[in-house]
Write an enzyme that holds these catalytic residues in place. Structure first.
Site: not given
Ligand code: ARG
Length: 462
Positions: A155, A289
């Site tokens: 998580h 990216e």
């Protein structure tokens, strides 16, 4: 004048003509088109459909065109409809009317899909080689970081300590599966459609086995209608490439997170970073990216192909001309993504101290406090409670668990002794996880060797 002019005037409306043309896209198939034609003509003469002297002259003409293209002596004529038309026109220019015999017992429908299969065979081998280099970079990073302890997350919350090597090898396993998929895919790609002609086959006594042998295809497509209208091999490759892109994108995302200031786990080399035009302190992870965003592009390309094919009746429809641009784009982008990622990994600096500090601050040894008590006879549920209380105390005092005084441990349970400090030392915790696939040094070393053996030295991945 169009190849197909005859019944039709061959004069298309200007915009319609441009709309119909595909040469700007399919020009990259040209050497495969020539290779396919040479094999086709060789077969025609073997089967006595062309005389030997005729096929010899056609092949010489094709070889000449190839040489001229290599030497940049001729340029692609963008007014031609497609690459197949261009080669045939050049051949007729080169050797005269005899060139018009080349297209006997063939159609552009079986020709284009043969060219594309030949091209993809080379391309996927290249992708596999780049995967191999990427795997080598992952192994290199792993080998140097079998004792580099970092927080492992679930998580995106700090969960348990792992090593950086363990984390890198997780990506290596994904790349191994990618390579495995390519190898399996190659079997289906390696089947020859040529000789299926427009859709129904031909009455000429052709020898498709022979053409397959000449072109290095392992098998022959068994149904001519399927052969000319099948694009499964394009769709399947899109799925494989998209998965590679997704794997690279997940790693990119982690590199972006790890190189951000609150983390500061890694530093991307200047060769793979950019600055800001306004903020002098900035070092941006643009390459990671971009790789992340390429995954979107590949998935988009994949969708386009799937949707293009889904309702097409048999056999060929012109929609299929739209199979090439997207797969070419995906191949180009996956190759550059793999190359840049490999370079970025090879030069990545690992901030070991920062990673270790984050483990301590994240209370990653809380489970081990509980395990310590279980070993001393406390039930797991009670031990879990006690450990949680100690974490709370440490948090409130802005301390890590190993900074708590022994009296504080003892206050919570009389089972705690001085050896608690050793039991919750991160190095010991990591080293204790030796199960197959786990994070201990010797186990990760086994994983590295497993991958290295698959990489081997030469050729495709095993
Ligand atoms: N340029 C075409 C393509 O890529 C070649 C096949 C044309 N066949 C036809 N029947 N019009 O699909």
């Amino acid at each position: 004048m169009k190849l197909w002019s005859g019944m039709l005037s061959g004069e298309l409306n200007k915009e319609a003509e441009e709309f119909n043309d595909s040469i700007k896209i399919d020009q990259r198939l040209i050497f495969y088109d020539i290779k396919g034609s040479i094999a086709h003509v060789t077969m025609l003469s073997k089967c006595k459909i062309l005389r030997e002297d005729e096929s010899k002259k056609i092949i010489e003409g094709l070889e000449k065109i190839k040489k001229k293209l290599e030497d940049k002596d001729i340029e692609i004529d963008y007014t031609c409809e497609d690459v197949h038309t261009f080669v045939e026109e050049k051949l007729i220019e080169e050797i005269g009317d005899l060139g018009k015999k080349m297209h006997t017992a063939r159609s552009r429908n079986d020709q284009v899909t043969t060219d594309l299969r030949l091209y993809l065979k080379d391309e996927v081998s290249e992708v596999d080689n780049l995967l191999k280099e990427y795997l080598q970079a992952l192994c290199y990073l792993a080998e140097n970081n079998t004792e580099t302890i970092m927080p492992g997350y679930t998580h995106l919350q700090a969960a348990q300590a792992v090593t950086f090597a363990h984390h890198m090898m997780a990506y290596a396993m994904m790349a191994l599966r990618d390579s495995d998929r390519i190898r399996d895919y190659k079997k289906r790609l390696n089947s020859l459609p040529l000789g299926s002609c427009a859709l129904a086959g031909t009455s000429y006594p052709i020898d498709r086995e022979y053409t397959a042998k000449l072109l290095g295809f392992e098998s022959i497509m068994q149904n001519s209608m399927d052969a000319v209208s099948d694009r499964d091999y394009v769709l399947e490759l899109h799925a494989i490439l998209s998965l590679i892109a997704i794997h690279l994108s997940r790693l990119s995302e982690e590199i972006i997170i790890w190189s951000s200031q609150p983390f500061n786990f890694v530093s991307i080399d200047d060769m793979y970073s950019t600055g800001s035009s306004i903020m002098p302190q900035k070092k941006n992870p643009d390459m990671a990216e971009l790789i992340r965003s390429k995954a979107a592009r590949l998935i988009g390309n994949m969708n386009q192909s799937y949707i293009m094919l889904k309702s097409l009746p048999l056999a060929y429809s012109k929609d299929m001309q739209e199979d090439k641009e997207s797969i070419f784009d995906s191949l180009d982008n996956i190759k550059i993504s793999l190359t840049v990622m490999t370079g970025m990994l090879k030069t990545l600096k690992i901030n070991k101290k920062r990673m270790l500090k984050a483990c301590k601050e994240g209370y990653l040894n809380a489970t081990d406090v509980a395990d310590y008590l279980v070993n001393k006879g406390v039930t797991f549920r009670d031990a879990h409670h006690i450990a949680a209380k100690l974490v709370k105390i440490a948090q409130d005092n802005d301390q890590t668990l190993d900074q708590l005084d022994i009296s504080i441990f003892k206050n919570q349970s009389n089972k705690f002794e001085e050896d608690i400090y050793e039991a919750i030392e991160l190095e010991n915790m990591v080293e204790s996880r030796k199960s197959l696939g786990a994070t201990a040094k010797e186990e990760v070393e086994r994983q590295i060797n497993f991958v290295k053996e698959k990489i081997g030295n030469k050729g495709d991945l095993k």
